[in-house]
Design an enzyme around this catalytic site. Sequence first.
Site, PDB file in Angstrom:
ATOM      1  N   ASP B  52       9.157   1.569  15.127  1.00 29.52           N
ATOM      2  CA  ASP B  52       8.997   2.669  16.081  1.00 29.52           C
ATOM      3  C   ASP B  52       8.276   2.229  17.355  1.00 29.52           C
ATOM      4  O   ASP B  52       7.645   1.178  17.391  1.00 29.52           O
ATOM      5  CB  ASP B  52       8.109   3.762  15.452  1.00 29.52           C
ATOM      6  CG  ASP B  52       8.885   4.583  14.466  1.00 29.52           C
ATOM      7  OD1 ASP B  52      10.118   4.638  14.561  1.00 29.52           O
ATOM      8  OD2 ASP B  52       8.224   5.176  13.571  1.00 29.52           O
ATOM      9  N   TYR B 110       4.452  -4.571   5.358  1.00 27.87           N
ATOM     10  CA  TYR B 110       3.796  -3.930   6.498  1.00 27.87           C
ATOM     11  C   TYR B 110       2.293  -3.869   6.244  1.00 27.87           C
ATOM     12  O   TYR B 110       1.862  -3.692   5.096  1.00 27.87           O
ATOM     13  CB  TYR B 110       4.290  -2.483   6.661  1.00 27.87           C
ATOM     14  CG  TYR B 110       5.666  -2.338   7.270  1.00 27.87           C
ATOM     15  CD1 TYR B 110       5.816  -2.261   8.655  1.00 27.87           C
ATOM     16  CD2 TYR B 110       6.815  -2.249   6.474  1.00 27.87           C
ATOM     17  CE1 TYR B 110       7.079  -2.098   9.219  1.00 27.87           C
ATOM     18  CE2 TYR B 110       8.078  -2.098   7.041  1.00 27.87           C
ATOM     19  CZ  TYR B 110       8.196  -2.011   8.419  1.00 27.87           C
ATOM     20  OH  TYR B 110       9.436  -1.857   8.989  1.00 27.87           O
TER      21      TYR B 110
END
Lengths: 261, 261
Positions: B52, B110
């Site tokens: 994002d 992540y």
Amino acid sequence: MPKYRLDIAYEGTHFFGWQIQPHDISIQGTIEKALTTLLRAKTRLIGSARTDAGVHALGQVAHFVSDALLNTVKILYSLNALLPPSIRILRMQEVSEEFHAQYSATKKEYHYHVWLDPISDPFLYPYRYHVHTPLSLPLLREAATLFVGTHDFASFANVGSHVKTTTRTLYRLDIVEERGGIRFECEGNGFLYKMVRNIVGTLLEFGAQKRDLKELVPLFERRKRAAGGMAAPPHALFLIRVEYPSCEQKRDDEKKDGLFL
Amino acid sequence: MPKYRLDIAYEGTHFFGWQIQPHDISIQGTIEKALTTLLRAKTRLIGSARTDAGVHALGQVAHFVSDALLNTVKILYSLNALLPPSIRILRMQEVSEEFHAQYSATKKEYHYHVWLDPISDPFLYPYRYHVHTPLSLPLLREAATLFVGTHDFASFANVGSHVKTTTRTLYRLDIVEERGGIRFECEGNGFLYKMVRNIVGTLLEFGAQKRDLKELVPLFERRKRAAGGMAAPPHALFLIRVEYPSCEQKRDDEKKDGLFL
């Protein structure tokens, strides 16, 4: 009047250095403005070192006096709330009347980061001087030893500050390997204007074999700035910490290096 | 046609995410433009994950095909010269025709960084989510274990991508203490849109005791995004690495975590 010591970290990229400027934003000016707002009285802040535009600090020290006895916990919190996030007051403590951030300092430590890997780092590039010339580490280290000790550093001082003498003592000038490159760790009793950047710039010329080591002692003897090498750029320089006689130090300085990287 | 894999790091602050956008600057678009200039042929780049806006990467992986057989050393160098310093190609290698950056990926990792110290860090604040509520580490860890395994993550997926199933497997969700706060380390076989940020946001609500742990299993069962917690902001999220079957991996992935911090 009560006197207070502030320990300060800042990301210097967008400031015109520590020292207050008539038209540009400085770190000193920004903190003085916040203090003046908070204490409702014009407050002057004295720093230990006037770092240049673009230079960073993990352990700058400053002092100010106040008419009132202050709640240091509250003021620390409120100051940080008023300041931009690129400046943080790490701690605040009352100090004795004799304490002077600049004149009481006995030792300062600066680090200068040189990036040597051909691929830069997207997070660190604002804080590294990317050098593309191959450097000889043994030569760099040999040259560095010649700077350690008490010398007249006139060849490594830019004009711009009024000093009685250009003699200073370097306690240590180490070259440490780190991810992507090397770091110059420099400790001394005081530093002339742009002295660290001039020393690093000169050392890099010796490390890249652009100058012969035999030229270094004569370079000191010429006592002229023009004799020294180019100043290394400011964005890779960090003021790591400032030391004071222990009687004026209410808490031991923890190792500051961990604050960033 | 020869196929190439790129390993990419980027500082995502000033990009509108990975995916190419009609009017905004994306990471995919920026690299495609550089490749197209360099190869003198319209080149499409396929990434492993569509991070994002504001999300960073230390080990994003992408592939592209080219008409010509390329000198990977030269192209790597030229690409980095064309790209802004906030995007770096860390390596380039030829891969087999079967390799697909998105579909061949078997595991992604992540990290999400939460800052808990009342005083932020002037260098790290752009990369930390500053949480002011006290958090219970044991509660956070207990809640985290309930996410690990194969589950329907519909309650933690924003609408916005077309997926056949909302079932994914989390291999690991560790909470590691680090300077100034904690880091969520999350490994899985795939992630839905905003899934990591939704999981972290939800975990923080349990850690702050705004929700009771008993609510967590029903929350999964409702399979509605509205059931989950607020998404944690993007600026503290890092795509650390993407793994592929070893036959498609010409070199072992070194531990990427050292690249930054």
